[in-house]
Scaffold this active site. Structure first.
Site, short mmCIF file in Angstrom:
data_model
loop_
_atom_site.label_atom_id
_atom_site.label_comp_id
_atom_site.label_asym_id
_atom_site.label_seq_id
_atom_site.Cartn_x
_atom_site.Cartn_y
_atom_site.Cartn_z
N ARG A 1 -20.47 -42.46 -13.74
CA ARG A 1 -20.38 -41.03 -13.37
C ARG A 1 -19.50 -40.24 -14.35
O ARG A 1 -19.69 -39.04 -14.52
CB ARG A 1 -19.85 -40.86 -11.93
CG ARG A 1 -19.64 -39.40 -11.55
CD ARG A 1 -19.32 -39.17 -10.09
NE ARG A 1 -18.23 -39.98 -9.61
CZ ARG A 1 -16.93 -39.74 -9.84
NH1 ARG A 1 -16.56 -38.69 -10.55
NH2 ARG A 1 -16.00 -40.53 -9.36
N TYR B 1 -34.78 -18.12 -15.91
CA TYR B 1 -35.43 -19.04 -14.98
C TYR B 1 -35.05 -18.67 -13.54
O TYR B 1 -33.92 -18.24 -13.27
CB TYR B 1 -34.94 -20.45 -15.33
CG TYR B 1 -35.39 -21.53 -14.41
CD1 TYR B 1 -36.71 -21.95 -14.40
CD2 TYR B 1 -34.49 -22.15 -13.55
CE1 TYR B 1 -37.13 -22.95 -13.55
CE2 TYR B 1 -34.90 -23.16 -12.70
CZ TYR B 1 -36.22 -23.55 -12.70
OH TYR B 1 -36.62 -24.55 -11.86
C1 LIG Z 1 -36.78 -25.77 -15.49
C2 LIG Z 1 -35.82 -24.85 -16.10
C3 LIG Z 1 -34.47 -24.86 -15.75
C4 LIG Z 1 -33.93 -25.76 -14.65
O1 LIG Z 1 -34.01 -27.08 -15.03
P1 LIG Z 1 -34.06 -28.33 -14.01
O2 LIG Z 1 -34.07 -29.49 -14.94
O3 LIG Z 1 -35.30 -28.19 -13.19
O4 LIG Z 1 -32.82 -28.26 -13.20
C5 LIG Z 1 -33.61 -24.00 -16.41
N1 LIG Z 1 -34.05 -23.17 -17.39
C6 LIG Z 1 -35.34 -23.13 -17.75
C7 LIG Z 1 -35.78 -22.19 -18.81
C8 LIG Z 1 -36.27 -23.96 -17.13
O5 LIG Z 1 -37.56 -23.91 -17.50
#
Ligand SMILES: *Cc1c(COP(=O)(O)O)cnc(C)c1O
Length: 396
Positions: free
Chosen positions: A61, A113
Protein backbone atom coordinates in the site's frame (compact mmCIF):
# COMPACT_ATOMS: atom_id res chain seq x y z
CA UNK A 1 20.47 1.21 -23.06
CA UNK A 2 24.15 1.46 -22.21
CA UNK A 3 25.96 4.68 -21.45
CA UNK A 4 27.84 4.38 -24.73
CA UNK A 5 24.63 4.77 -26.77
CA UNK A 6 25.15 8.11 -28.47
CA UNK A 7 21.49 9.15 -28.84
CA UNK A 8 18.79 8.69 -26.24
CA UNK A 9 16.40 5.82 -27.04
CA UNK A 10 13.02 6.52 -28.60
CA UNK A 11 9.66 6.24 -26.89
CA UNK A 12 8.87 2.69 -28.09
CA UNK A 13 12.25 1.45 -26.82
CA UNK A 14 11.69 3.17 -23.47
CA UNK A 15 8.20 1.64 -23.21
CA UNK A 16 9.77 -1.83 -23.52
CA UNK A 17 13.08 -1.36 -21.68
CA UNK A 18 12.05 1.44 -19.32
CA UNK A 19 12.84 -0.23 -16.01
CA UNK A 20 16.24 -1.01 -14.52
CA UNK A 21 14.72 -3.86 -12.44
CA UNK A 22 15.62 -7.21 -13.97
CA UNK A 23 14.38 -10.72 -13.30
CA UNK A 24 17.20 -12.74 -11.64
CA UNK A 25 16.32 -15.78 -13.80
CA UNK A 26 16.47 -13.91 -17.09
CA UNK A 27 12.73 -13.69 -17.78
CA UNK A 28 12.09 -10.80 -20.22
CA UNK A 29 9.93 -9.11 -17.61
CA UNK A 30 9.54 -9.14 -13.85
CA UNK A 31 7.27 -11.64 -12.11
CA UNK A 32 4.28 -10.15 -10.27
CA UNK A 33 5.19 -9.56 -6.63
CA UNK A 34 1.73 -10.46 -5.41
CA UNK A 35 2.54 -9.84 -1.80
CA UNK A 36 1.45 -7.28 0.78
CA UNK A 37 4.66 -7.15 2.82
CA UNK A 38 8.40 -7.83 2.64
CA UNK A 39 10.70 -9.38 5.23
CA UNK A 40 14.17 -8.14 6.30
CA UNK A 41 17.24 -10.03 7.54
CA UNK A 42 17.49 -7.76 10.62
CA UNK A 43 16.16 -4.57 12.22
CA UNK A 44 18.98 -2.40 10.88
CA UNK A 45 18.08 -3.39 7.28
CA UNK A 46 14.40 -2.77 7.98
CA UNK A 47 15.09 0.70 9.41
CA UNK A 48 17.19 1.60 6.36
CA UNK A 49 14.09 1.22 4.20
CA UNK A 50 11.58 2.62 6.72
CA UNK A 51 13.72 5.73 7.22
CA UNK A 52 14.35 6.10 3.49
CA UNK A 53 18.15 5.55 3.45
CA UNK A 54 17.90 2.61 1.06
CA UNK A 55 15.18 2.41 -1.54
CA UNK A 56 13.43 -0.92 -1.34
CA UNK A 57 10.28 -2.96 -0.99
CA UNK A 58 8.43 -2.74 2.32
CA UNK A 59 4.64 -2.71 2.12
CA UNK A 60 2.49 -2.72 -1.02
CA UNK A 61 0.00 0.00 0.00
CA UNK A 62 2.96 2.38 0.50
CA UNK A 63 3.80 1.85 -3.19
CA UNK A 64 6.94 0.05 -2.04
CA UNK A 65 6.62 -3.09 -4.15
CA UNK A 66 8.95 -4.05 -7.05
CA UNK A 67 6.03 -4.50 -9.49
CA UNK A 68 4.97 -0.91 -8.73
CA UNK A 69 8.57 0.36 -8.94
CA UNK A 70 8.99 -1.19 -12.40
CA UNK A 71 5.72 0.28 -13.66
CA UNK A 72 6.47 3.77 -12.34
CA UNK A 73 10.00 3.76 -13.70
CA UNK A 74 8.76 2.66 -17.13
CA UNK A 75 5.91 5.19 -17.22
CA UNK A 76 8.22 8.05 -16.19
CA UNK A 77 10.55 7.02 -19.00
CA UNK A 78 7.73 6.88 -21.58
CA UNK A 79 6.51 10.34 -20.53
CA UNK A 80 10.00 11.80 -20.27
CA UNK A 81 9.14 12.81 -16.68
CA UNK A 82 11.51 12.74 -13.70
CA UNK A 83 9.08 10.70 -11.58
CA UNK A 84 5.74 8.86 -11.63
CA UNK A 85 3.22 7.72 -9.04
CA UNK A 86 0.77 4.94 -9.89
CA UNK A 87 -2.76 4.86 -8.45
CA UNK A 88 -5.65 2.43 -8.31
CA UNK A 89 -7.73 4.65 -10.67
CA UNK A 90 -7.63 7.92 -12.55
CA UNK A 91 -9.99 9.47 -9.99
CA UNK A 92 -7.70 8.34 -7.14
CA UNK A 93 -4.83 10.16 -8.84
CA UNK A 94 -6.94 13.31 -9.24
CA UNK A 95 -8.18 13.22 -5.65
CA UNK A 96 -4.61 12.95 -4.38
CA UNK A 97 -3.54 15.85 -6.59
CA UNK A 98 -6.41 18.10 -5.44
CA UNK A 99 -5.88 17.26 -1.75
CA UNK A 100 -2.29 18.49 -1.89
CA UNK A 101 -2.34 21.26 -4.48
CA UNK A 102 -5.99 22.36 -4.68
CA UNK A 103 -6.45 23.71 -1.16
CA UNK A 104 -6.04 27.39 -2.16
CA UNK A 105 -8.62 26.99 -4.89
CA UNK A 106 -8.70 25.31 -8.29
CA UNK A 107 -9.51 26.68 -11.72
CA UNK A 108 -10.96 24.02 -14.02
CA UNK A 109 -10.91 25.00 -17.69
CA UNK A 110 -13.26 23.65 -20.32
CA UNK A 111 -15.11 20.37 -20.30
CA UNK A 112 -13.56 17.89 -17.89
CA UNK A 113 -14.41 14.24 -17.39
CA UNK A 114 -17.81 13.79 -15.69
CA UNK A 115 -16.31 12.29 -12.53
CA UNK A 116 -13.85 15.17 -12.27
CA UNK A 117 -16.68 17.71 -12.56
CA UNK A 118 -18.62 15.91 -9.82
CA UNK A 119 -15.58 15.64 -7.52
CA UNK A 120 -14.72 19.32 -7.97
CA UNK A 121 -18.32 20.55 -7.87
CA UNK A 122 -20.01 18.26 -5.32
CA UNK A 123 -17.52 16.56 -2.99
CA UNK A 124 -14.48 18.82 -2.64
CA UNK A 125 -16.52 21.89 -1.52
CA UNK A 126 -17.53 19.75 1.50
CA UNK A 127 -13.83 19.78 2.43
CA UNK A 128 -13.56 23.51 1.78
CA UNK A 129 -11.84 23.12 -1.60
CA UNK A 130 -13.50 25.46 -4.08
CA UNK A 131 -13.26 25.38 -7.87
CA UNK A 132 -13.86 28.11 -10.42
CA UNK A 133 -15.17 26.57 -13.65
CA UNK A 134 -14.36 28.44 -16.85
CA UNK A 135 -15.34 27.35 -20.35
CA UNK A 136 -12.95 27.89 -23.25
CA UNK A 137 -14.70 31.07 -24.34
CA UNK A 138 -14.31 32.44 -20.77
CA UNK A 139 -10.52 31.97 -20.78
CA UNK A 140 -10.05 35.74 -20.43
CA UNK A 141 -11.27 35.35 -16.82
CA UNK A 142 -8.42 32.99 -15.90
CA UNK A 143 -6.18 35.87 -14.83
CA UNK A 144 -8.90 37.21 -12.53
CA UNK A 145 -9.19 33.78 -10.86
CA UNK A 146 -5.42 33.61 -10.43
CA UNK A 147 -5.38 37.12 -8.93
CA UNK A 148 -8.00 36.05 -6.41
CA UNK A 149 -5.68 33.31 -5.15
CA UNK A 150 -6.36 30.02 -6.98
CA UNK A 151 -3.11 28.07 -7.06
CA UNK A 152 -3.95 25.14 -9.34
CA UNK A 153 -5.10 25.28 -12.96
CA UNK A 154 -6.50 21.95 -14.13
CA UNK A 155 -7.77 21.01 -17.58
CA UNK A 156 -7.95 18.45 -20.36
CA UNK A 157 -6.89 19.04 -23.96
CA UNK A 158 -8.43 17.79 -26.21
CA UNK A 159 -11.65 17.95 -24.18
CA UNK A 160 -14.55 15.54 -24.04
CA UNK A 161 -16.66 15.37 -26.21
CA UNK A 162 -15.99 18.51 -28.28
CA UNK A 163 -12.19 17.94 -28.58
CA UNK A 164 -11.54 21.59 -27.76
CA UNK A 165 -7.81 22.41 -27.76
CA UNK A 166 -6.22 24.61 -25.08
CA UNK A 167 -2.84 26.31 -25.55
CA UNK A 168 -0.73 24.55 -22.91
CA UNK A 169 2.34 26.82 -23.20
CA UNK A 170 0.33 30.08 -23.02
CA UNK A 171 -1.81 28.94 -20.07
CA UNK A 172 1.26 27.63 -18.21
CA UNK A 173 3.07 30.96 -18.71
CA UNK A 174 0.14 32.90 -17.31
CA UNK A 175 -0.37 30.56 -14.33
CA UNK A 176 3.33 30.60 -13.46
CA UNK A 177 3.33 34.41 -13.40
CA UNK A 178 0.91 34.11 -10.46
CA UNK A 179 2.82 31.27 -8.80
CA UNK A 180 0.12 28.72 -9.67
CA UNK A 181 0.71 25.15 -10.80
CA UNK A 182 -0.69 23.68 -14.00
CA UNK A 183 -1.88 20.07 -13.99
CA UNK A 184 -3.26 18.50 -17.15
CA UNK A 185 -5.37 15.39 -17.52
CA UNK A 186 -3.66 13.95 -20.63
CA UNK A 187 -5.82 10.81 -20.80
CA UNK A 188 -7.26 11.51 -24.27
CA UNK A 189 -3.92 12.25 -25.94
CA UNK A 190 -1.63 9.79 -24.11
CA UNK A 191 2.12 10.50 -23.94
CA UNK A 192 2.43 9.32 -27.54
CA UNK A 193 0.41 12.25 -28.88
CA UNK A 194 1.15 15.00 -26.37
CA UNK A 195 3.87 15.65 -23.79
CA UNK A 196 2.48 18.37 -21.63
CA UNK A 197 5.49 18.71 -19.29
CA UNK A 198 7.66 19.70 -22.28
CA UNK A 199 5.06 22.37 -23.11
CA UNK A 200 5.28 23.92 -19.64
CA UNK A 201 2.76 22.09 -17.43
CA UNK A 202 3.93 21.03 -13.96
CA UNK A 203 2.02 17.79 -13.41
CA UNK A 204 0.41 15.36 -15.83
CA UNK A 205 -2.50 13.15 -14.70
CA UNK A 206 -3.83 10.02 -16.40
CA UNK A 207 -6.65 7.63 -16.21
CA UNK A 208 -4.49 4.63 -17.19
CA UNK A 209 -7.79 2.80 -17.61
CA UNK A 210 -7.92 4.19 -21.16
CA UNK A 211 -5.02 4.24 -23.67
CA UNK A 212 -2.24 3.28 -21.25
CA UNK A 213 -4.07 0.06 -20.29
CA UNK A 214 -5.48 -0.12 -23.80
CA UNK A 215 -7.46 -3.35 -23.44
CA UNK A 216 -10.42 -2.31 -21.26
CA UNK A 217 -9.26 -4.71 -18.55
CA UNK A 218 -7.47 -2.62 -15.94
CA UNK A 219 -8.48 0.41 -13.83
CA UNK A 220 -5.53 2.59 -12.81
CA UNK A 221 -4.12 6.12 -12.81
CA UNK A 222 -0.89 8.13 -12.75
CA UNK A 223 0.55 11.46 -11.70
CA UNK A 224 3.91 12.49 -13.17
CA UNK A 225 6.19 15.46 -12.67
CA UNK A 226 9.29 16.54 -10.77
CA UNK A 227 10.36 14.52 -7.73
CA UNK A 228 9.92 17.70 -5.68
CA UNK A 229 6.25 18.10 -6.68
CA UNK A 230 5.44 14.40 -6.33
CA UNK A 231 7.12 13.92 -2.93
CA UNK A 232 4.25 15.41 -0.85
CA UNK A 233 1.75 13.28 -2.79
CA UNK A 234 3.29 10.04 -1.51
CA UNK A 235 1.87 10.50 1.98
CA UNK A 236 -1.64 11.20 0.68
CA UNK A 237 -1.50 8.13 -1.55
CA UNK A 238 -0.19 5.94 1.24
CA UNK A 239 -2.84 6.99 3.77
CA UNK A 240 -5.77 7.45 1.40
CA UNK A 241 -4.85 3.90 0.36
CA UNK A 242 -5.09 4.82 -3.33
CA UNK A 243 -2.02 2.85 -4.43
CA UNK A 244 -2.17 0.47 -7.37
CA UNK A 245 -2.19 -3.28 -6.57
CA UNK A 246 0.52 -5.58 -8.04
CA UNK A 247 -1.68 -7.42 -10.57
CA UNK A 248 -3.06 -4.33 -12.34
CA UNK A 249 0.45 -2.82 -12.15
CA UNK A 250 1.88 -5.81 -14.03
CA UNK A 251 -0.96 -5.65 -16.57
CA UNK A 252 -0.16 -1.99 -17.18
CA UNK A 253 3.55 -2.68 -17.66
CA UNK A 254 2.48 -5.29 -20.24
CA UNK A 255 0.23 -2.71 -21.94
CA UNK A 256 2.89 0.00 -22.09
CA UNK A 257 5.05 -2.26 -24.30
CA UNK A 258 2.55 -1.83 -27.16
CA UNK A 259 1.41 1.73 -26.37
CA UNK A 260 3.10 3.55 -29.25
CA UNK A 261 1.96 0.94 -31.82
CA UNK A 262 -1.62 1.01 -30.60
CA UNK A 263 -1.95 4.77 -30.36
CA UNK A 264 -0.40 5.39 -33.79
CA UNK A 265 -2.75 2.84 -35.37
CA UNK A 266 -5.72 4.45 -33.60
CA UNK A 267 -4.61 7.91 -34.78
CA UNK A 268 -4.48 6.75 -38.42
CA UNK A 269 -7.81 4.95 -38.25
CA UNK A 270 -9.56 7.90 -36.54
CA UNK A 271 -8.21 10.28 -39.21
CA UNK A 272 -9.60 8.08 -42.02
CA UNK A 273 -12.96 7.73 -40.25
CA UNK A 274 -13.16 11.48 -39.58
CA UNK A 275 -12.54 12.19 -43.27
CA UNK A 276 -15.14 9.63 -44.38
CA UNK A 277 -17.72 11.05 -41.96
CA UNK A 278 -17.01 14.63 -42.99
CA UNK A 279 -17.67 13.68 -46.63
CA UNK A 280 -21.08 12.14 -45.81
CA UNK A 281 -24.10 14.44 -46.36
CA UNK A 282 -25.97 12.90 -43.40
CA UNK A 283 -23.30 14.21 -41.05
CA UNK A 284 -23.60 17.88 -40.04
CA UNK A 285 -20.18 18.25 -38.43
CA UNK A 286 -17.17 16.19 -37.41
CA UNK A 287 -15.12 17.30 -34.43
CA UNK A 288 -11.58 15.92 -34.79
CA UNK A 289 -8.31 17.83 -34.29
CA UNK A 290 -6.81 16.19 -37.40
CA UNK A 291 -9.32 17.80 -39.79
CA UNK A 292 -8.28 21.07 -41.45
CA UNK A 293 -11.86 22.29 -40.90
CA UNK A 294 -11.56 21.87 -37.10
CA UNK A 295 -11.20 25.18 -35.20
CA UNK A 296 -8.36 23.87 -33.02
CA UNK A 297 -6.48 22.19 -35.88
CA UNK A 298 -3.60 24.65 -36.11
CA UNK A 299 -2.96 24.70 -32.34
CA UNK A 300 -3.22 20.90 -32.17
CA UNK A 301 -0.68 20.62 -34.99
CA UNK A 302 1.71 22.79 -32.98
CA UNK A 303 1.44 21.07 -29.61
CA UNK A 304 0.54 17.44 -30.44
CA UNK A 305 2.49 14.64 -32.15
CA UNK A 306 -0.74 12.91 -33.23
CA UNK A 307 -4.44 13.79 -33.19
CA UNK A 308 -5.74 10.85 -31.18
CA UNK A 309 -8.32 8.12 -31.54
CA UNK A 310 -11.43 10.01 -30.41
CA UNK A 311 -13.80 11.93 -32.66
CA UNK A 312 -17.30 13.28 -32.26
CA UNK A 313 -19.77 13.08 -35.11
CA UNK A 314 -22.75 15.42 -35.11
CA UNK A 315 -25.56 14.11 -37.27
CA UNK A 316 -28.00 16.10 -39.32
CA UNK A 317 -30.78 14.43 -37.32
CA UNK A 318 -32.96 14.73 -34.23
CA UNK A 319 -32.35 12.97 -30.89
CA UNK A 320 -34.49 9.95 -31.72
CA UNK A 321 -32.81 9.32 -35.07
CA UNK A 322 -29.35 9.76 -33.50
CA UNK A 323 -30.31 7.11 -30.98
CA UNK A 324 -31.37 4.75 -33.81
CA UNK A 325 -28.04 5.29 -35.58
CA UNK A 326 -26.14 4.48 -32.38
CA UNK A 327 -28.29 1.38 -31.78
CA UNK A 328 -27.69 0.13 -35.33
CA UNK A 329 -23.87 -0.02 -34.90
CA UNK A 330 -22.50 -3.58 -34.85
CA UNK A 331 -18.69 -3.31 -34.76
CA UNK A 332 -18.69 -0.25 -32.48
CA UNK A 333 -20.04 -1.31 -29.09
CA UNK A 334 -22.42 1.06 -27.33
CA UNK A 335 -20.44 1.89 -24.19
CA UNK A 336 -18.81 4.77 -22.35
CA UNK A 337 -15.03 4.67 -21.82
CA UNK A 338 -12.37 4.86 -24.50
CA UNK A 339 -8.87 3.88 -25.47
CA UNK A 340 -9.32 0.11 -25.75
CA UNK A 341 -8.67 -2.26 -28.65
CA UNK A 342 -12.41 -2.44 -29.29
CA UNK A 343 -14.16 0.55 -30.84
CA UNK A 344 -16.83 2.18 -28.71
CA UNK A 345 -19.61 4.63 -29.48
CA UNK A 346 -21.47 6.73 -26.97
CA UNK A 347 -24.00 9.55 -27.07
CA UNK A 348 -22.76 12.15 -24.56
CA UNK A 349 -26.40 12.96 -23.64
CA UNK A 350 -27.04 9.39 -22.51
CA UNK A 351 -23.74 8.74 -20.72
CA UNK A 352 -20.88 11.13 -19.99
CA UNK A 353 -23.07 14.27 -19.81
CA UNK A 354 -26.36 12.65 -18.78
CA UNK A 355 -26.18 14.22 -15.32
CA UNK A 356 -26.13 17.79 -16.68
CA UNK A 357 -29.31 19.82 -17.16
CA UNK A 358 -30.37 20.53 -20.78
CA UNK A 359 -29.45 24.20 -20.33
CA UNK A 360 -26.00 23.31 -18.96
CA UNK A 361 -25.46 20.93 -21.88
CA UNK A 362 -26.44 23.70 -24.27
CA UNK A 363 -24.02 26.10 -22.56
CA UNK A 364 -21.27 23.52 -23.10
CA UNK A 365 -22.25 22.94 -26.73
CA UNK A 366 -23.27 19.32 -26.20
CA UNK A 367 -26.14 18.40 -28.48
CA UNK A 368 -28.61 15.51 -28.80
CA UNK A 369 -27.24 14.63 -32.24
CA UNK A 370 -23.65 13.96 -31.13
CA UNK A 371 -22.07 10.51 -31.11
CA UNK A 372 -18.56 10.19 -29.67
CA UNK A 373 -16.41 7.47 -31.18
CA UNK A 374 -13.40 5.84 -29.55
CA UNK A 375 -11.63 4.20 -32.45
CA UNK A 376 -10.12 0.84 -31.57
CA UNK A 377 -7.84 -1.50 -33.47
CA UNK A 378 -10.26 -3.27 -35.83
CA UNK A 379 -9.78 -2.85 -39.59
CA UNK A 380 -10.59 0.73 -40.54
CA UNK A 381 -12.68 -0.44 -43.50
CA UNK A 382 -14.95 -2.45 -41.17
CA UNK A 383 -15.42 0.56 -38.89
CA UNK A 384 -16.29 2.88 -41.79
CA UNK A 385 -18.70 0.28 -43.25
CA UNK A 386 -20.37 -0.05 -39.82
CA UNK A 387 -20.88 3.72 -39.57
CA UNK A 388 -22.14 4.08 -43.16
CA UNK A 389 -24.59 1.19 -42.60
CA UNK A 390 -25.90 2.79 -39.40
CA UNK A 391 -26.25 6.18 -41.10
CA UNK A 392 -28.79 4.60 -43.47
CA UNK A 393 -31.16 4.99 -40.49
CA UNK A 394 -31.03 8.77 -41.02
CA UNK A 395 -32.56 8.61 -44.48
CA UNK A 396 -35.24 6.16 -43.34
C1 LIG B 1 -11.92 7.83 -17.41
C2 LIG B 1 -11.36 9.16 -17.17
C3 LIG B 1 -11.02 9.59 -15.89
C4 LIG B 1 -11.29 8.74 -14.66
O1 LIG B 1 -10.49 7.61 -14.67
P1 LIG B 1 -10.82 6.24 -13.89
O2 LIG B 1 -9.62 5.42 -14.19
O3 LIG B 1 -12.09 5.70 -14.45
O4 LIG B 1 -10.93 6.60 -12.45
C5 LIG B 1 -10.46 10.84 -15.74
N1 LIG B 1 -10.21 11.64 -16.81
C6 LIG B 1 -10.53 11.26 -18.05
C7 LIG B 1 -10.26 12.18 -19.19
C8 LIG B 1 -11.11 10.02 -18.29
O5 LIG B 1 -11.42 9.66 -19.54
Amino acid sequence: MTASTPTSPGQSTRAIHGTSLKDPHGAPHLPIYNTTTFAFPNTAALLDVVEGRTPGALYTRYGLNPTTFALEETMASVEGAPAALAFCSGMAAEMTLFAQYGRDGIVCLGDAYGGTLELLGDQLPLLGIETTFLLGRELARLEEALKSGSRLVFFETPTNPALEIFDIAAISDLAHRYGALVAIDNTFASPVNQRVLELGADIVAYSATKYLGGHSDVTAGFLLGSEELLAPLRGWRKNFGTTIAPEPAALLSRSLRTLTLRVRAQNASAQAIAEAMEADPRVARVLYPGLASFPGHELATRQMQGFGGILTVELDADAETTCRVADRLRVFALAPSLGGAESLATQPVTTTHHGLSPSERQRRGITDSMIRLSVGLEDTSDLIADLLGALDEVSR
